[in-house]
Design an enzyme around this catalytic site. Structure first.
Site, short mmCIF file in Angstrom:
data_model
loop_
_atom_site.label_atom_id
_atom_site.label_comp_id
_atom_site.label_asym_id
_atom_site.label_seq_id
_atom_site.Cartn_x
_atom_site.Cartn_y
_atom_site.Cartn_z
CG ASP A 113 -0.71 -39.82 -49.05
OD1 ASP A 113 -1.82 -39.33 -48.77
OD2 ASP A 113 -0.25 -39.83 -50.19
CG ASP B 250 2.67 -37.69 -49.80
OD1 ASP B 250 3.11 -37.38 -48.68
OD2 ASP B 250 2.68 -38.86 -50.22
CB CYS C 25 -3.87 -33.68 -45.31
SG CYS C 25 -3.39 -33.37 -47.01
CB SER D 102 0.21 -39.26 -56.17
OG SER D 102 -1.06 -38.96 -55.65
CB CYS E 58 -5.82 -35.81 -51.71
SG CYS E 58 -4.43 -34.69 -51.58
CD GLU F 110 3.11 -40.18 -53.18
OE1 GLU F 110 2.48 -39.14 -53.50
OE2 GLU F 110 2.78 -40.91 -52.25
#
Length: 556
Positions: free
Chosen positions: A122, A80, A48, A469, A193, A443
């Site tokens: 995130d 995550d 990410c 998520s 993502c 999550e």
């Protein structure tokens, strides 16, 4: 300009500070210019944020070109997707606070005149926003960009398909080789993502709320255009410093309502509820969890994005970017076009610059929405007096009534799903996973993905005081508040208790008589905190309810 940085760099008494700065190559001329901090969340543990170091070079170049002096510093990030389904996932939401705290501390310590925050996974996005709202100095949030989709059997795939494939493999619907084949293609390179999961949802929010310049977020991380975007953000921050465009002037009540509308219209992540509530409290804006229902109910769903839809973030970029969505929202009266942005232009003016790709199908016209109302719904009732959230994008069911299957942690629920222990009509209840009880509100894409992959998505429900998520889809309800660790009603649910979830009525109820519940409560004792020392224990002591954004700082 009256520069904050002069407190450190100018005057006779600051000679020792200048001497140290000159040891790194800074000149007297450099130190007379606005000093801009580059807060970088690069980390080598996930795709990410993987190219943010490269983008920081471009940001610094833009700052110098515009007459400023860049000073880069690092903070943290937690993946995550990689930690999902493990104890490591408990650190994710906590990292939002650490990101915010560390950016705040470095900026206060070094008295930067402005900030460019490079974010991706995130929690780094709201973490940067929380820091900017606390500091209230000019700042730009630059999203590193999405990953490109993988391809499997002629279809675009993301990490969502891998999580669901685990459940499909466990239930015998696909082979282990097919699972491996999907695993091998789902993440073809760097970037966050790919669907309208939490990272892309919050990147959308930052453009609409005005902290990120329009049409910067959806340029994929590996796209060469991202270098020009980064340099432009470097130039833009100097203009923002000169004009003193401050985050709290930008993030007003109308801007927050615009942001909620963008989440509703794009079918965005339920995590946006948590993060926008937290941001509002740092901004001093009166925003309540019920406001999400109000805005979502009046906002049409305009984008068919994964996890429940068809397209991915790279497709939004091809369609013309978030500016196309902004143009729709302003034109339809679903967003206030007079709201200011970091560029100095209004949201309406920014939206007018959008260049929509002819024939694009990603952002629907106002005359042909996917649904007349948005994707977020807040439920309240005897099981969640403070509220909980469900994303209804892709859900046709309005009512579910079934027996509770109770699990005191995510791992036990996952074991039940993958061993065939969950049946149609069950309501999977996962508790002690809230802000305090987890801690950190894990999550649960592993569990929700396994349920969908096992073919149970159309016949079961799941509810938890934890989170989901943005890649979660199906009849899944999170953020149940008060949480179990605080003695919320979810703590007193027992195996087989009937639960009713009515989306149309915005209600969720535990169908057990009051006398029985009172007896259970009288015999209940809160479990000991899962951590006694360190950052996790500190978080447990400080964190608020999910209905308040799970914040750890009180705005006075």
């Amino acid at each position: 300009m009256k520069l904050r940085s002069y407190t450190i760099t100018q005057g006779r008494d600051r000679a020792p500070a200048r001497a140290q700065l000159k040891g790194m190559g800074f000149t007297d001329e450099d130190l007379k210019k606005p000093i801009i901090g580059i807060a970088n969340t690069w980390i080598g543990t996930m795709p990410c944020n993987f190219l943010l170091r490269d983008l920081a070079v471009d940001v610094a170049r833009g700052i110098r070109e515009a007459g400023g002096t860049p000073m880069e510093f690092n903070t943290i990030a937690i993946s995550d997707g990689i930690t999902m389904g493990t104890q490591g996932m408990k650190t994710s939401l906590i990292s939002r606070e650490v990101v915010a705290d560390s950016i705040e501390l470095v900026t206060r310590g070094h008295m930067f005149d402005g900030l460019v925050c490079l974010v991706a996974c995130d929690k780094t996005i709201p973490g940067a926003a929380l820091a900017l709202l606390r500091l209230n100095i000019p700042g730009v949030i630059l999203y590193g960009g999405s990953i490109l989709p993988g391809r499997y059997k002629g279809q675009d795939v993301t990490i969502q398909e891998v999580f669901e494939a685990v459940g499909a493999c466990a239930s015998g619907r696909i082979s282990e080789q097919e699972l491996l084949d999907i695993e091998n293609v789902a993440s073809p390179g760097p970037g966050a993502c790919g669907g309208q999961f939490t990272a892309n949802t919050m990147a959308t929010v930052m453009e609409i709320i005005g902290l990120s310049p329009m049409n910067t977020a959806m340029v994929p991380q590996v796209d060469q255009r991202k270098h020009a975007v980064a340099a432009w953000c470097g130039r833009l921050i100097l203009d923002a410093v000169k004009e003193q465009r401050l985050p709290r002037h930008i993030c007003t009540r109308r801007s927050f309502e615009n942001a909620i509308a963008s989440v509703a219209a794009s079918g965005g992540s339920t995590n946006a509820v948590l993060h926008l509530l937290a941001m509002a409290r740092e901004a001093g804006v009166d925003l309540d969890i019920d406001d999400f229902n109000t805005v979502s109910e009046r906002t049409p769903l305009l984008m068919s994005l994964k996890p429940a839809g068809t397209y991915v973030a790279a497709d939004v970029d091809k369609a013309g970017g978030i500016g196309v969505l902004a143009k729709r929202l302003v034109a339809g009266g679903y967003a206030d076009g007079s709201a200011p942005t970091i560029t100095g232009r209004t949201l309406r003016q920014e939206a007018e610059t959008a260049v929509e790709t002819p024939g694009q199908q990603v952002v629907r016209p106002l005359s042909d929405p996917i649904k007349k109302s948005g994707g977020l719904v807040i439920l309240k009732g005897s099981l969640a007096p403070e509220g909980c959230v469900i994303k209804v994008t892709g859900i046709e069911r309005q009512l579910h009534h079934g027996p509770a299957r109770v699990f005191n942690c995510e791992e036990d629920a996952m074991a039940a799903v993958t061993s065939g222990g969950i049946r149609p009509n069950d309501v999977v209840v996962i508790r002690f996973e809230g802000p305090k009880g987890g801690p950190g509100m894990r999550e649960m894409l592993g569990v929700t993905g396994a349920i969908m992959g096992a073919g149970l998505g159309g016949s079961t429900a799941l509810l938890t005081d934890g989170r989901f998520s943005g890649a979660t889809r199906g009849f899944m309800i999170g953020h149940v508040a008060p949480e179990a660790a605080d003695g919320g009603p979810i703590a007193f649910v027992q195996e087989g208790d009937p639960i009713t979830i009515d989306i149309a009525a915005r209600s969720i109820s535990l169908d057990v008589d009051e006398a029985t519940l009172a007896a259970r409560k009288a015999n209940w004792q809160a479990p000991p905190p899962p951590f006694a020392t360190g950052v996790m224990a500190k978080y447990i002591r400080l964190v608020s309810s999910a209905a308040e954004g799970a914040i750890t700082s009180k705005v006075f």
